[in-house]
Design a protein around this motif. Structure first.
Motif, mmCIF file in Angstrom:
data_model
loop_
_atom_site.group_PDB
_atom_site.id
_atom_site.type_symbol
_atom_site.label_atom_id
_atom_site.label_comp_id
_atom_site.label_asym_id
_atom_site.label_seq_id
_atom_site.Cartn_x
_atom_site.Cartn_y
_atom_site.Cartn_z
ATOM 1 N N GLU A 11 0.333 101.291 49.022
ATOM 2 C CA GLU A 11 1.724 101.090 48.248
ATOM 3 C C GLU A 11 0.946 100.109 47.593
ATOM 4 O O GLU A 11 0.541 99.014 47.554
ATOM 5 N N HIS A 12 1.083 100.399 46.015
ATOM 6 C CA HIS A 12 1.130 99.397 44.992
ATOM 7 C C HIS A 12 2.037 98.700 44.200
ATOM 8 O O HIS A 12 3.833 99.621 44.556
ATOM 9 N N ARG A 13 2.640 97.450 44.744
ATOM 10 C CA ARG A 13 3.341 97.077 44.882
ATOM 11 C C ARG A 13 3.996 95.466 44.108
ATOM 12 O O ARG A 13 5.294 95.249 43.456
ATOM 13 N N VAL A 14 2.734 95.465 43.108
ATOM 14 C CA VAL A 14 2.863 94.122 41.594
ATOM 15 C C VAL A 14 3.713 95.272 40.647
ATOM 16 O O VAL A 14 3.374 96.690 40.575
ATOM 17 N N ARG A 15 4.193 94.239 39.649
ATOM 18 C CA ARG A 15 5.268 94.778 38.903
ATOM 19 C C ARG A 15 4.742 94.413 37.292
ATOM 20 O O ARG A 15 5.760 93.857 36.808
ATOM 21 N N GLY A 16 3.925 94.110 36.498
ATOM 22 C CA GLY A 16 2.963 93.389 35.995
ATOM 23 C C GLY A 16 2.682 92.119 35.793
ATOM 24 O O GLY A 16 2.957 91.560 36.874
ATOM 25 N N VAL A 17 2.921 91.657 34.932
ATOM 26 C CA VAL A 17 1.997 89.929 34.151
ATOM 27 C C VAL A 17 3.714 89.719 34.471
ATOM 28 O O VAL A 17 4.303 89.339 33.984
ATOM 29 N N ASP A 18 3.722 88.075 35.504
ATOM 30 C CA ASP A 18 4.646 87.648 35.583
ATOM 31 C C ASP A 18 4.407 86.669 34.175
ATOM 32 O O ASP A 18 4.780 86.353 33.675
ATOM 33 N N HIS A 19 3.063 85.444 34.070
ATOM 34 C CA HIS A 19 2.581 85.285 33.074
ATOM 35 C C HIS A 19 0.722 84.593 33.289
ATOM 36 O O HIS A 19 0.212 85.238 34.266
ATOM 37 N N ALA A 20 0.070 84.377 31.967
ATOM 38 C CA ALA A 20 -1.232 84.250 31.719
ATOM 39 C C ALA A 20 -1.295 82.473 31.360
ATOM 40 O O ALA A 20 -0.500 81.916 30.666
ATOM 41 N N HIS A 97 -5.518 81.675 34.340
ATOM 42 C CA HIS A 97 -5.655 82.537 35.589
ATOM 43 C C HIS A 97 -4.725 83.305 34.959
ATOM 44 O O HIS A 97 -3.675 82.697 34.296
ATOM 45 N N LEU A 98 -4.314 84.549 35.828
ATOM 46 C CA LEU A 98 -3.790 85.108 34.898
ATOM 47 C C LEU A 98 -2.706 85.756 36.575
ATOM 48 O O LEU A 98 -3.001 85.286 37.689
ATOM 49 N N ALA A 99 -0.923 85.486 36.230
ATOM 50 C CA ALA A 99 0.290 85.817 37.947
ATOM 51 C C ALA A 99 0.624 86.667 37.658
ATOM 52 O O ALA A 99 0.955 87.054 36.922
ATOM 53 N N ILE A 100 0.248 87.621 38.920
ATOM 54 C CA ILE A 100 1.158 88.714 38.599
ATOM 55 C C ILE A 100 2.007 89.009 39.261
ATOM 56 O O ILE A 100 2.157 87.875 40.303
ATOM 57 N N HIS A 101 3.350 89.344 39.430
ATOM 58 C CA HIS A 101 4.792 90.107 39.502
ATOM 59 C C HIS A 101 4.658 90.792 40.991
ATOM 60 O O HIS A 101 4.469 91.415 40.709
ATOM 61 N N VAL A 102 5.625 90.259 41.842
ATOM 62 C CA VAL A 102 6.152 91.179 43.025
ATOM 63 C C VAL A 102 7.842 90.817 42.816
ATOM 64 O O VAL A 102 7.861 89.214 42.698
ATOM 65 N N ASP A 103 8.569 91.884 43.385
ATOM 66 C CA ASP A 103 9.246 91.536 43.350
ATOM 67 C C ASP A 103 9.772 90.824 44.742
ATOM 68 O O ASP A 103 11.224 89.880 44.523
ATOM 69 N N SER A 104 9.685 90.728 45.620
ATOM 70 C CA SER A 104 10.132 90.089 47.125
ATOM 71 C C SER A 104 9.083 89.456 47.392
ATOM 72 O O SER A 104 8.235 89.700 47.326
ATOM 73 N N GLU A 105 9.674 88.696 48.581
ATOM 74 C CA GLU A 105 9.292 87.736 50.081
ATOM 75 C C GLU A 105 8.580 89.127 50.796
ATOM 76 O O GLU A 105 7.163 88.819 50.732
#
Length: 204
Positions: A11-20, A97-105
């Motif tokens: 399952e694809h769980r990432v939600r885009g960029v948190d920060h660069a 670095h690139l930080a990717i966002h996920v919603d939960s633990e």
């Protein structure tokens, strides 16, 4: 959306960029350019006495809001210049670095499980002020972060971030900025901002 590794659907769980994130060696110019010229609000700043290895320099990590929940971040390393430090190439490489966002633990731990089961295991898991992150070096040697929020960013965080970058602007104008000088100047700015106001916390 799903991806596959062998026969197992993932399952694809990432939600885009948190920060660069990038390093800066001129924080005054960087803050002036992004905050004052382009109008990107400062929304978060965190400081650290080193990081990981004992010889890692002290730093401040500050973030600009660039819309849609995305952020642009910079590291300023106290005492490091691009002209004299032998460790500079590694610092610059790891700071970018690139930080990717996920919603939960649960999402974060799922990606940690996938990495640890691969030939690219998770290298570090750490809780910052507002996020928990895992780090891995990809097959190309690039550092990648996956981050999940620990709490929502508040108006108080915005105030703290702006006091932080104002303090950084002030000490970076002098000679040999240090984290200790930064903390001292920030304390002065806090005292100036709240002079004459009640000192009891609002939740007391």
């Amino acid at each position: 959306m799903t991806s596959t590794t062998g026969d197992a659907p993932l399952e694809h769980r990432v939600r885009g960029v948190d920060h660069a994130a990038f390093p800066t060696f001129d924080p005054r110019a960087t803050i002036t350019f992004y905050r004052d010229v382009l109008g990107f609000p400062v929304v978060h700043a965190t400081c650290a006495l080193g990081w990981g290895a004992a010889d890692h320099p002290d730093f401040i990590h500050f973030f600009f809001d660039i819309g849609n929940g995305d952020r642009l971040a910079f590291f300023y390393y106290f005492g490091v210049t691009p002209y004299r430090d032998a460790d500079l190439p590694e610092l610059m490489f790891r700071a970018r670095h690139l930080a990717i966002h996920v919603d939960s633990e649960a999402d974060l731990l799922e990606y940690k499980r996938r990495l640890d089961a691969s030939q690219w295991p998770c290298e570090l898991q750490v809780r910052h002020e507002t996020v928990e992150s895992i780090y891995v070096t990809d097959p190309n040697g690039y550092l990648m972060e996956i981050a999940r929020p620990l709490r929502s960013i508040t108006a108080e965080d915005d105030i703290d971030a702006n006091l932080s970058v104002d303090a950084l602007m002030d000490i970076a104008a002098g000679e040999e900025p240090t984290l200790q000088k930064f903390y001292a100047r920030k304390a002065e700015l806090i005292a100036e901002r709240y002079a004459g106001e009640p000192t009891q916390p609002s939740f007391a």
